[in-house]
Design a protein around this motif. Structure first.
Motif, short mmCIF file in Angstrom:
data_model
loop_
_atom_site.label_atom_id
_atom_site.label_comp_id
_atom_site.label_asym_id
_atom_site.label_seq_id
_atom_site.Cartn_x
_atom_site.Cartn_y
_atom_site.Cartn_z
N GLU A 168 22.52 -54.07 -28.51
CA GLU A 168 21.50 -53.98 -29.46
C GLU A 168 22.35 -52.93 -29.89
O GLU A 168 21.69 -53.00 -31.02
CB GLU A 168 20.53 -53.13 -28.15
N ASP A 169 23.63 -52.48 -29.90
CA ASP A 169 23.86 -51.43 -30.67
C ASP A 169 24.75 -52.30 -32.26
O ASP A 169 24.96 -51.63 -33.19
CB ASP A 169 24.86 -50.46 -30.13
N VAL A 170 24.80 -53.63 -31.73
CA VAL A 170 26.08 -54.26 -32.88
C VAL A 170 25.25 -54.86 -33.29
O VAL A 170 25.72 -56.46 -34.10
CB VAL A 170 26.74 -55.18 -32.30
N ALA A 171 23.86 -55.93 -33.35
CA ALA A 171 22.77 -56.63 -33.67
C ALA A 171 22.86 -56.13 -35.26
O ALA A 171 22.56 -55.61 -35.78
CB ALA A 171 21.46 -56.32 -32.67
N PRO A 172 22.90 -56.98 -36.09
CA PRO A 172 22.65 -57.21 -36.93
C PRO A 172 21.19 -56.18 -38.15
O PRO A 172 20.10 -56.18 -37.57
CB PRO A 172 23.14 -58.05 -38.34
N ALA A 173 21.70 -55.04 -38.65
CA ALA A 173 20.23 -54.67 -39.12
C ALA A 173 19.62 -55.19 -40.24
O ALA A 173 19.81 -56.63 -40.29
CB ALA A 173 19.92 -53.33 -40.20
N GLY A 174 17.97 -55.63 -39.53
CA GLY A 174 17.12 -56.75 -40.03
C GLY A 174 17.50 -57.79 -39.98
O GLY A 174 16.66 -59.22 -39.85
N ALA A 175 17.61 -58.06 -38.27
CA ALA A 175 17.60 -59.96 -38.00
C ALA A 175 16.05 -59.57 -37.21
O ALA A 175 15.71 -58.81 -36.72
CB ALA A 175 18.92 -59.24 -36.33
N LEU A 176 15.87 -60.96 -36.80
CA LEU A 176 14.86 -61.41 -36.96
C LEU A 176 15.45 -61.64 -35.10
O LEU A 176 15.35 -61.43 -34.68
CB LEU A 176 14.66 -62.39 -36.93
N ARG A 177 13.29 -61.13 -34.18
CA ARG A 177 13.56 -61.04 -33.15
C ARG A 177 12.94 -62.13 -32.35
O ARG A 177 12.28 -62.93 -32.68
CB ARG A 177 12.72 -59.68 -32.71
#
Length: 765
Positions: free
Chosen positions: A27-36
């Motif tokens: 969760e810390d490295v997921a890209p900002a603005g990624a779709l869920r």
């Protein structure tokens, strides 16, 4: 290798960031603005899908895609997940049913993924998922471990996945017919949920036509291959990375259905897509552990020497074949089932059954903990029935030190061992001499005290080869690239420490790089207690490569012949030269002269054979017969892990493994109702060990160095769990044997223990 003995109990360097909230998990490295992404899962254990309408969900606010199996197939994905099979005893092929990434026309367990919703936010995805029309005609659930019942797959009309065997069945039968004594015991090994601290999760993004897939797993290269195969990509078009991982335990090694759906969604939507499971979702969908029942039989001669053993096991595979599958399960079982005993013939039969439950993973299906549990429970029963001290029975049957290398009846060759030495040390550390006094004192208080022993042996598994690469950076910093993957074991500390010990490079200057298929060309990942032994072997080879590469360069700088230069683990020296450059000095000299080729060094190395960690676990339990409440009051471990790089980390591994074993033995148990609904799907319903249920665990290292690697190491990753199950179970059996109880099965919850004691009391009236 002269410096290996310098190993010290160094504290874990990675704990600084973990304990201060600086870890970088999925969760810390997921890209900002990624779709869920959100996954619609089957609400029933077994049924035919009669309707699946996602049109309304696709029109919801924020929704970008709703994927079904039909969508994945239309896009050209290979939607069949890999599943490994074995040949049956009669030579026929075992069942190989399809496991689709998403449900095709039938669901086979509660939690099976049916559709994936991708939206701007998780709430939007979840809300849209509630509007999916899913209709299922229920079919009967199959939950018991016996052939028959409603078939889950046409390929397995009796729900039998395989019927596999190994050994000499005829010779074993003859040995039993001629035996002076025969003992048998059937035991259950309860199903458990892995419950890693961090749930499974992943994200995918496409960059310049390449897929970047990041997940919390146990290695990147197998996943890279899977992604390429299933999505129809060249492997060069796939990059897989792994950040910090909050626990793996074998469960996170496999490619799960959600991963491919997320990667495909990111490709078609041209946006990063992120998914992470919640706790109940994990309990429903993660591969589970154990869930088997075994009949163990031992044959003895007049001197109480074992002449043969025979084990018949039924194991629950869940609804589908595991990705790592039955071959690994059965190989694990067969490798160690002979244990530490000098046995001449054996027969092992394992029957796999499909049920309406999630998969059982390779490290917990019919493997080392299960095998040792069966054998050590049977040895304990034999001692009681034959009227001999349990320790004495084991000592009579131990493989003697002079017999090594020793070929077992299951085809393994143990290189070294001194089981008497380890057991004697364990008896001292556990103060067995004082046990009867402790038992008498508890008896006066109306309590039952018991003591149990497990002597285990396991083996290093997985790819015996591994690679390492060392890169010298500016300012004295060094990177070491490794092919394994830490899931919390302390690799960053132990790998840096080992390289420092062998090269003289200060450990604080060394950074461990892992989990990136672009930066590291090849690796075997983590599993089967292979990591430290294989990686240290590769590091040792890399240091030798470094020394060989620097020697001719330094000969010129020092004005000596190449053969005059030696490296003592800290510096290069040569008679006639006042220069004594360290490895870092040599790198800086090379950098100054433009010799960039001397700033990276790589090597691969293969272990010549497996090593076999072993040890003794001694547990003491106290039971309150009025309530059934049981407490593990004393716990002692003496292990032969061979030479240790960092004794503190080895002890921590043992503590964690024992805690896991105590959890299964005393409280953990997966429960389904008759319809296949999981009743233990939250921590309100599924018990886990806590601080007040885990005793102080004594750990002592009694090394007998392995001959199968230059470090003399044996590995230790799973040893705590392997020994804990039988030690606790045998202690519980010992506590109630004189009360007339002849069968105790895990988990030893207060209700189950109280019922057993009550039933025996009523029968005696």
């Amino acid at each position: 290798m002269d410096k290996f003995g310098k190993s010290q109990p160094v504290k874990r360097v990675e704990d600084v960031r973990f304990l201060t909230g600086q870890g970088r998990y999925i969760e810390d490295v997921a890209p900002a603005g990624a779709l869920r992404a959100w996954v619609l899962r089957s609400p029933v254990a077994h049924g035919t899908v009669t309707a699946l309408d996602v049109s309304e969900a696709r029109g919801c606010d924020g929704v970008h895609a709703v994927l079904t199996l039909a969508d994945l197939e239309a896009a050209g994905l290979d939607v069949r997940l890999d599943g490994t099979t074995v040949k049956n005893r009669d030579g026929s092929e075992a069942a190989a049913p399809e496991r689709p990434m998403l449900a095709r026309d039938r669901v086979r367990y509660v939690g099976e993924p049916v559709a994936v919703v991708v939206a701007e936010t998780l709430d939007q995805a979840r809300d849209a998922g509630e509007l999916i029309e899913l209709e299922i005609d229920d079919l009967p659930a199959k939950l018991d471990l016996a052939p028959g019942g409603e078939p889950l797959h046409a390929e397995a009309p009796d729900n039998r996945a395989f019927d596999w065997g190994m050994g000499d069945e005829a010779a074993t039968r003859k040995a039993f017919n001629e035996a002076a004594h025969r003992v048998s015991l059937q035991v259950e090994d309860n199903r458990i949920i892995v419950n890693a601290m961090e749930p499974r999760g992943c994200f995918a993004e496409w960059q310049d036509g390449r897929l970047h897939f990041c997940y919390g797993g146990q290695g990147v290269w197998a996943m890279k291959t899977q992604m390429a195969q299933k999505l129809g990509l060249d492997e060069d078009a796939v990059k897989v990375t792994t950040p910090d991982v909050g626990g793996g335990f074998g469960m996170k090694a496999m490619p799960y259905p959600e991963y491919f759906a997320v990667a495909h969604a990111a490709r078609v939507l041209e946006r990063p897509v992120f998914w992470v499971a919640d706790r109940t979702e994990s309990m429903l969908s993660d591969n589970g552990g154990r869930d088997l029942t075994s009949l163990a039989e031992l044959a003895f001669d007049e001197d109480l020497k074992i002449t043969a053993y025979r084990v018949t096991t039924r194991c629950n595979l869940g609804a589908y074949n595991s990705h790592f599958g039955q071959p690994i399960q059965t190989q694990l079982f067969s490798r160690v089932l002979a244990g530490v005993y000098d046995i001449q013939t054996a027969w092992l039969q394992v029957e796999g059954i499909y049920t309406n439950t999630t998969q059982v993973d390779a490290y917990r299906g019919a493997g080392r903990p299960e095998a040792i549990y069966v054998l050590e429970r049977a040895m304990d029963r034999a001692a009681r029935e034959l009227g001999v001290d349990p320790l004495e029975l084991r000592r009579r049957n131990f493989i003697k030190p002079a017999a090594f290398p020793y070929g077992t009846v299951t085809g393994e060759t143990y290189d070294v061992g001194d089981f008497d030495l380890v057991l004697n040390r364990a008896c001292e550390e556990a103060d067995l001499a004082g046990f009867e006094a402790r038992r008498a004192a508890d008896g006066k208080r109306g309590k039952y005290r018991g003591v149990g022993l497990c002597y285990y042996i396991e083996s290093i598994l997985g790819d015996p080869s591994e690679g390492a690469e060392v890169e010298f950076l500016e300012d004295g910093r060094v990177n070491i690239y490794v092919g394994t993957q830490s899931n919390g074991q302390g690799h960053e500390t132990v790998y840096a420490q080992f390289l420092a010990d062998q090269s003289g490079i200060p450990a604080e200057n060394i950074q461990v790089i892992q989990g990136d298929s672009d930066r590291i060309a090849q690796g075997g990942g983590t599993g089967g207690s292979r990591s430290v032994t294989t990686q240290a072997n590769a590091t040792l080879a890399t240091v030798e490569t470094m020394v060989a590469a620097f020697t001719p360069f330094l000969a010129e700088q020092m004005g000596v012949e190449e053969d005059a230069i030696s490296f003592d683990g800290e510096s290069f020296r040569a008679p006639g030269s006042n220069l004594t450059p360290s490895m870092l000095d040599a790198a800086e000299m090379a950098r100054a002269q433009g010799r960039l080729d001397l700033l990276r060094h790589a090597a691969r190395a293969k272990l010549p054979g497996r090593s076999f960690p072993n040890g003794a676990h001694i547990a003491e339990v106290v039971i309150d017969p009025e309530t059934g409440q049981s407490v593990v009051e004393r716990y002692t471990v003496v292990d032969d892990f061979g030479n240790l790089i960092n004794p503190m980390l080895a002890e921590g591994q043992v503590h964690g493994g024992v805690a896991q074993g105590l959890g299964q033995a005393m409280m953990e148990r997966v429960v389904f109702d008759e319809d296949g609904q999981l009743l233990t799907a939250t921590f309100m319903d599924y018990a886990m060990p806590r601080a007040d249920t885990v005793p102080t665990i004594g750990f002592t290292s009694q090394p007998v160095p392995s001959t199968q690697n230059p470090m003399g190491m044996k590995g230790c990753g799973e040893a705590g769990t392997v020994g804990a199950l039988a030690a606790v179970a045998n202690a519980m059996q010992d506590a109630v044997w004189d009360k007339g109880v002849r069968q105790m099965d895990m988990p030893f919850t207060p209700q189950r223990v109280w019922k057993v004691l009550r039933d025996v009391s009523k029968a005696a009236e």
